[in-house]
Motif scaffolding. Structure first.
Motif, PDB file in Angstrom:
ATOM      1  N   THR A  59      39.491  34.292  27.061  1.00 16.57           N
ATOM      2  CA  THR A  59      39.900  34.870  28.350  1.00 16.57           C
ATOM      3  C   THR A  59      38.782  35.735  28.907  1.00 16.57           C
ATOM      4  OG1 THR A  59      42.238  34.799  27.741  1.00 16.57           O
ATOM      5  CG2 THR A  59      41.620  36.323  29.498  1.00 16.57           C
ATOM      6  N   SER A 107      45.207  28.282  30.622  1.00 16.95           N
ATOM      7  CA  SER A 107      46.448  28.822  30.066  1.00 16.95           C
ATOM      8  C   SER A 107      47.077  29.783  31.084  1.00 16.95           C
ATOM      9  CB  SER A 107      46.159  29.573  28.762  1.00 16.95           C
ATOM     10  OG  SER A 107      45.474  30.787  29.035  1.00 16.95           O
ATOM     11  N   HIS A 108      48.314  30.155  30.843  1.00 14.55           N
ATOM     12  CA  HIS A 108      48.986  31.127  31.710  1.00 14.55           C
ATOM     13  C   HIS A 108      48.168  32.416  31.787  1.00 14.55           C
ATOM     14  CE1 HIS A 108      52.123  33.464  33.632  1.00 14.55           C
ATOM     15  NE2 HIS A 108      52.070  34.341  32.638  1.00 14.55           N
ATOM     16  N   GLU A 109      47.706  32.906  30.635  1.00 14.71           N
ATOM     17  CA  GLU A 109      46.906  34.147  30.628  1.00 14.71           C
ATOM     18  C   GLU A 109      45.614  33.985  31.412  1.00 14.71           C
ATOM     19  OE1 GLU A 109      46.585  36.858  27.199  1.00 14.71           O
ATOM     20  OE2 GLU A 109      44.456  36.284  27.177  1.00 14.71           O
ATOM     21  N   LEU A 112      46.371  34.049  35.145  1.00 15.81           N
ATOM     22  CA  LEU A 112      46.614  35.436  35.578  1.00 15.81           C
ATOM     23  C   LEU A 112      45.310  36.205  35.701  1.00 15.81           C
ATOM     24  CD1 LEU A 112      49.696  36.663  33.493  1.00 15.81           C
ATOM     25  CD2 LEU A 112      49.534  36.557  35.985  1.00 15.81           C
ATOM     26  N   LYS A 132      50.846  44.021  39.571  1.00 15.79           N
ATOM     27  CA  LYS A 132      52.038  44.013  38.714  1.00 15.79           C
ATOM     28  C   LYS A 132      52.072  42.880  37.690  1.00 15.79           C
ATOM     29  CE  LYS A 132      54.978  46.814  41.627  1.00 15.79           C
ATOM     30  NZ  LYS A 132      56.152  46.883  42.491  1.00 15.79           N
ATOM     31  N   PRO A 133      51.752  41.635  38.057  1.00 13.48           N
ATOM     32  CA  PRO A 133      51.819  40.570  37.046  1.00 13.48           C
ATOM     33  C   PRO A 133      50.812  40.759  35.901  1.00 13.48           C
ATOM     34  CG  PRO A 133      51.516  39.628  39.251  1.00 13.48           C
ATOM     35  CD  PRO A 133      51.454  41.105  39.382  1.00 13.48           C
ATOM     36  N   VAL A 134      49.617  41.246  36.225  1.00 15.14           N
ATOM     37  CA  VAL A 134      48.632  41.432  35.151  1.00 15.14           C
ATOM     38  C   VAL A 134      48.972  42.652  34.303  1.00 15.14           C
ATOM     39  CG1 VAL A 134      46.704  40.118  36.123  1.00 15.14           C
ATOM     40  CG2 VAL A 134      46.976  42.510  36.753  1.00 15.14           C
ATOM     41  N   LYS A 136      52.041  43.640  33.675  1.00 20.08           N
ATOM     42  CA  LYS A 136      53.152  43.193  32.839  1.00 20.08           C
ATOM     43  C   LYS A 136      52.641  42.359  31.659  1.00 20.08           C
ATOM     44  CE  LYS A 136      57.507  40.676  32.884  1.00 20.08           C
ATOM     45  NZ  LYS A 136      58.421  39.844  33.636  1.00 20.08           N
ATOM     46  N   HIS A 137      51.708  41.470  31.922  1.00 22.26           N
ATOM     47  CA  HIS A 137      51.209  40.584  30.864  1.00 22.26           C
ATOM     48  C   HIS A 137      50.268  41.304  29.889  1.00 22.26           C
ATOM     49  CE1 HIS A 137      49.919  36.892  28.878  1.00 22.26           C
ATOM     50  NE2 HIS A 137      48.701  37.404  28.921  1.00 22.26           N
ATOM     51  N   PHE A 138      49.306  42.032  30.419  1.00 19.50           N
ATOM     52  CA  PHE A 138      48.252  42.608  29.584  1.00 19.50           C
ATOM     53  C   PHE A 138      48.575  44.008  29.063  1.00 19.50           C
ATOM     54  CE2 PHE A 138      45.785  39.448  32.010  1.00 19.50           C
ATOM     55  CZ  PHE A 138      45.127  38.803  30.971  1.00 19.50           C
ATOM     56  N   ARG A 142      44.720  46.703  28.020  1.00 21.94           N
ATOM     57  CA  ARG A 142      43.956  45.479  28.300  1.00 21.94           C
ATOM     58  C   ARG A 142      43.720  45.294  29.802  1.00 21.94           C
ATOM     59  NH1 ARG A 142      45.825  40.289  25.715  1.00 21.94           N
ATOM     60  NH2 ARG A 142      47.839  40.924  26.499  1.00 21.94           N
TER      61      ARG A 142
END
Length: 180
Positions: A59, A107-109, A112, A132-134, A136-138, A142
Motif C-alpha cells: 500500500t 485491493s479495497h485498501e 481507499l 472519513k472513509p480513510v 475509518k479504515h486506517f 496510519r
C-alpha cells in the motif's frame, strides 16, 4: 539532464562525504548534498516510512508511485517501481496504480489510499467526505502516516523535477537503500 550540476564530491565537507558513503548511491542524495544540513533529516524521514512505517509495504508503495505519477516524476516512479516489485507488487498492480484508484486489480485498501492520495495532492484541506472513509479504515495513526507519506513524496517529486535529477547510470538503485 540536471538543471544544476551535482556537487563535486571531492569539494564536499568531510562529514557530508562520510554521510553520502553510508547511503545508497542515489542521485537524489548527491543533488541534496548542495544543502548538507538537510541531508540527514531528509533521509531520516524517508527511512522512518520504510523501516518503522505501519502501512502495509505494498500500500505504501502504491501511494508513493501514485504521487510520482501525478507529479510526472520519472526518477521517483523508476526508483519506486523497482522497490514496489521488491516488496511484492507485480506489473499489473503497477499499471493499476498508474491508471488510478478506480482501476481493477487494486485491493479495497489500495483503492481507499489512492483515492485519498489523488484528493490530497490537489486539495490541501481534504473534505470530510474524503477523510472519513480513510480514517475509518486506517485509524488515526496510519492515517497520519498516510498524510505525511503523501506530503513527503510530493516534496521529493518537486525537488527531483526542480533540479532534473537523473535516474542513475545502469538503472534504478532504489532497492539498494540502506536502512541503518
Amino acid at each position: 539532464m540536471t538543471r544544476i550540476p551535482y556537487p563535486d564530491a571531492e569539494a564536499l565537507p568531510e562529514d557530508t562525504k562520510s554521510q553520502l558513503e553510508k547511503l545508497a548511491p542515489l542521485n537524489i542524495f548527491r543533488m541534496l548534498s548542495h544543502a548538507p544540513h538537510l541531508l540527514k533529516p531528509f533521509v531520516g524521514m524517508g527511512t522512518a516510512f520504510l523501516q518503522n512505517g505501519k502501512l502495509d509495504p505494498v500500500t505504501r508503495e502504491c501511494v508513493i508511485l501514485r504521487v510520482g505519477y501525478l507529479s510526472n516524476a520519472k526518477y521517483e516512479t523508476t526508483q519506486h517501481e523497482a522497490i514496489g516489485l521488491a516488496v511484492g507488487m507485480d506489473a499489473d498492480l503497477i499499471e493499476a496504480v498508474k491508471a488510478g484508484p478506480s482501476s481493477e486489480g487494486l485491493s479495497h485498501e489500495q483503492k481507499l489510499a489512492l483515492t485519498f492520495t489523488d484528493h490530497l495532492v490537489t486539495h490541501p484541506h481534504p473534505s470530510d467526505g474524503a477523510l472519513k472513509p480513510v480514517l475509518k479504515h486506517f485509524g488515526a495513526e496510519r492515517l497520519e502516516e498516510l498524510v505525511l507519506l503523501i506530503g513527503y513524496y510530493m516534496m521529493v517529486c518537486r525537488f527531483l523535477e526542480t533540479f532534473g535529477v537523473e535516474v542513475e547510470e545502469g538503472g534504478p538503485k532504489g532497492t539498494e537503500i540502506k536502512l541503518d
